[in-house]
Motif scaffolding. Sequence first.
Motif, mmCIF file in Angstrom:
data_model
loop_
_atom_site.group_PDB
_atom_site.id
_atom_site.type_symbol
_atom_site.label_atom_id
_atom_site.label_comp_id
_atom_site.label_asym_id
_atom_site.label_seq_id
_atom_site.Cartn_x
_atom_site.Cartn_y
_atom_site.Cartn_z
ATOM 1 N N SER A 1 0.813 -1.203 0.000
ATOM 2 C CA SER A 1 0.000 0.000 0.000
ATOM 3 C C SER A 1 0.851 1.259 0.000
ATOM 4 C CB SER A 1 -0.919 0.002 1.232
ATOM 5 O OG SER A 1 -0.157 -0.086 2.422
ATOM 6 N N ASP A 2 2.099 1.168 0.442
ATOM 7 C CA ASP A 2 2.966 2.327 0.505
ATOM 8 C C ASP A 2 3.537 2.587 -0.880
ATOM 9 O OD1 ASP A 2 4.810 4.295 1.014
ATOM 10 O OD2 ASP A 2 5.464 3.422 2.916
ATOM 11 N N VAL A 3 3.066 3.669 -1.508
ATOM 12 C CA VAL A 3 3.511 3.984 -2.863
ATOM 13 C C VAL A 3 5.005 4.253 -2.899
ATOM 14 C CG1 VAL A 3 3.212 5.574 -4.802
ATOM 15 C CG2 VAL A 3 1.232 4.895 -3.432
ATOM 16 N N VAL A 4 5.521 4.901 -1.863
ATOM 17 C CA VAL A 4 6.951 5.206 -1.823
ATOM 18 C C VAL A 4 7.770 3.923 -1.842
ATOM 19 C CG1 VAL A 4 8.792 6.270 -0.464
ATOM 20 C CG2 VAL A 4 6.550 7.369 -0.607
ATOM 21 N N HIS A 5 7.324 2.915 -1.081
ATOM 22 C CA HIS A 5 8.034 1.636 -1.063
ATOM 23 C C HIS A 5 7.973 0.947 -2.421
ATOM 24 C CE1 HIS A 5 8.103 0.915 3.581
ATOM 25 N NE2 HIS A 5 8.808 1.959 3.182
ATOM 26 N N VAL A 6 6.827 1.036 -3.083
ATOM 27 C CA VAL A 6 6.687 0.422 -4.407
ATOM 28 C C VAL A 6 7.647 1.071 -5.397
ATOM 29 C CG1 VAL A 6 5.130 0.074 -6.355
ATOM 30 C CG2 VAL A 6 4.301 -0.269 -4.019
ATOM 31 N N VAL A 7 7.679 2.401 -5.397
ATOM 32 C CA VAL A 7 8.573 3.120 -6.305
ATOM 33 C C VAL A 7 10.028 2.773 -6.000
ATOM 34 C CG1 VAL A 7 9.375 5.403 -7.021
ATOM 35 C CG2 VAL A 7 6.931 4.986 -6.683
ATOM 36 N N LEU A 8 10.372 2.697 -4.717
ATOM 37 C CA LEU A 8 11.732 2.348 -4.334
ATOM 38 C C LEU A 8 12.086 0.939 -4.805
ATOM 39 C CD1 LEU A 8 14.380 2.851 -2.841
ATOM 40 C CD2 LEU A 8 13.245 2.101 -0.725
ATOM 41 N N GLY A 9 11.162 -0.005 -4.592
ATOM 42 C CA GLY A 9 11.413 -1.373 -5.027
ATOM 43 C C GLY A 9 11.563 -1.488 -6.526
ATOM 44 N N ASP A 10 10.692 -0.823 -7.278
ATOM 45 C CA ASP A 10 10.786 -0.857 -8.738
ATOM 46 C C ASP A 10 12.088 -0.203 -9.213
ATOM 47 O OD1 ASP A 10 8.352 -2.066 -8.698
ATOM 48 O OD2 ASP A 10 7.213 -0.304 -9.340
ATOM 49 N N GLY A 11 12.483 0.868 -8.548
ATOM 50 C CA GLY A 11 13.754 1.511 -8.899
ATOM 51 C C GLY A 11 14.939 0.596 -8.651
ATOM 52 N N LEU A 12 14.890 -0.178 -7.566
ATOM 53 C CA LEU A 12 15.971 -1.122 -7.278
ATOM 54 C C LEU A 12 16.043 -2.221 -8.348
ATOM 55 C CD1 LEU A 12 15.621 -1.560 -3.395
ATOM 56 C CD2 LEU A 12 17.474 -0.417 -4.635
ATOM 57 N N VAL A 13 14.890 -2.669 -8.831
ATOM 58 C CA VAL A 13 14.881 -3.691 -9.883
ATOM 59 C C VAL A 13 15.492 -3.140 -11.164
ATOM 60 C CG1 VAL A 13 13.455 -5.212 -11.275
ATOM 61 C CG2 VAL A 13 12.871 -4.818 -8.896
ATOM 62 N N LEU A 14 15.113 -1.913 -11.537
ATOM 63 C CA LEU A 14 15.677 -1.305 -12.738
ATOM 64 C C LEU A 14 17.180 -1.095 -12.597
ATOM 65 C CD1 LEU A 14 12.912 1.355 -13.551
ATOM 66 C CD2 LEU A 14 13.311 -0.844 -14.684
ATOM 67 N N LEU A 15 17.618 -0.675 -11.404
ATOM 68 C CA LEU A 15 19.052 -0.505 -11.164
ATOM 69 C C LEU A 15 19.783 -1.834 -11.281
ATOM 70 C CD1 LEU A 15 21.500 1.166 -10.298
ATOM 71 C CD2 LEU A 15 20.813 0.810 -7.912
ATOM 72 N N SER A 16 19.198 -2.888 -10.723
ATOM 73 C CA SER A 16 19.835 -4.205 -10.811
ATOM 74 C C SER A 16 19.916 -4.675 -12.264
ATOM 75 C CB SER A 16 19.064 -5.224 -9.971
ATOM 76 O OG SER A 16 17.817 -5.536 -10.557
ATOM 77 N N SER A 17 18.917 -4.332 -13.075
ATOM 78 C CA SER A 17 18.942 -4.717 -14.490
ATOM 79 C C SER A 17 20.102 -4.054 -15.219
ATOM 80 C CB SER A 17 17.615 -4.346 -15.156
ATOM 81 O OG SER A 17 16.536 -5.054 -14.582
ATOM 82 N N VAL A 18 20.312 -2.766 -14.952
ATOM 83 C CA VAL A 18 21.433 -2.057 -15.578
ATOM 84 C C VAL A 18 22.764 -2.669 -15.129
ATOM 85 C CG1 VAL A 18 22.613 0.163 -15.771
ATOM 86 C CG2 VAL A 18 20.111 0.080 -15.797
ATOM 87 N N LEU A 19 22.885 -2.969 -13.843
ATOM 88 C CA LEU A 19 24.122 -3.543 -13.316
ATOM 89 C C LEU A 19 24.357 -4.947 -13.874
ATOM 90 C CD1 LEU A 19 23.837 -2.364 -9.602
ATOM 91 C CD2 LEU A 19 25.370 -1.470 -11.364
#
Length: 375
Positions: free
Chosen positions: A185-203
């Motif tokens: 339910s926490d939108v901030v946590h969702v955005v943070l998690g999705d950002g971490l996935v995108l960062l891991s993809s680049v790495l």
Amino acid sequence: MEGPTEDSLCGKWRNVCGLDRDKLKGIFSWRLLKTMAMGQVLSLLICGTAGSCRYLADAGVEAPMLQSFLNYGLLLLTYTPALCVRRGDTNILKILRAKWWKYVVMGLADVEANYTVVKAYQFTTLTSIQLLDCFVIPVLMILSCIFLKTRYRPLHFVAVVVCLLGVGAMVGADIIAGGKQESTSDVVHVVLGDGLVLLSSVLYAVSNLCQEHTVKNLSRVEFLGMMGLFGTLISGVQMAALEIDAVKAIKWDLYIFMLFAVYALCMFALYSFMPVVVKLTSATAVNLSLLTADLFSLFCGLFLFSYKFSVLYIVSFVIITVGFIMFNAIPTYSAAPDAAGQEAADPAADPASDRLLPADGDARRTESVVAFTAQ
């Protein structure tokens, strides 16, 4: 008049895509079948790591750096000593003097990719991770075009889209079958998690690019030995800085020990076997075949975690397989190294299109790599 016109248009399209009748006949070769089989072995190993991670999380263990440290430690003990006994430019001391910083970048990208994707599970949903970790494929293709001078045909891009459609079907099956059980339910946590996935993809894309260059231009043992050395150092320092309390809190018993062992052995086998497949094909093709890893994880969930079955699981597997076959139907090309261009007797008689090399030595379906880091 329509018949010849249509034949002409079809012929032009086949030329643009790089297809002809002879190549179409040779698509389903032993080489392709072997590549597909090895790709599925890699997917099963990833499934093993995902299952052990799930059980560790259910047991209250949150130590992703410790898990990575065990894998890198096995690589260090297995492959790095082989570099120590070599002579000449392949000796570990010569390697470290010449290009230590390159392997630091590779090790750092790989360690942080593993760490960020595991951390993402704490903030976002499995469905989001399944969708967003596909971002590694377009990033890897862009990096390959820039650094490895890889030339893709339109059919390659179509094949990637087909594979991603298969992932979409898999996620749809996950939602319909009730696999998306967690809600954030926490939108901030969702955005943070999705950002971490995108960062891991680049790495991961950076790590895969370095892997492809190393195993095709240098050696598999050098890649694994250097990955083990710097991966152990980086993950060890990060574990000591961030996870020392979490490691101390682990209640060790035979069950926890076996889960760590399964994870470490699956990761060690994955890292040891993946360069073999990358050398045979390419990092992009391997990542396309690994799209089925999530599907295998869902199949395991049917028996281990009481997931519900959906026919879309089978549909997604078929679509991904078709896309993988399309990608390998024609070879990619790489610009020839400068030295090859200097050896040409008459540059004027050597058109630019002839200075594009087929992706492997026997003109089949794998990528050739320009030694972009060899200096």
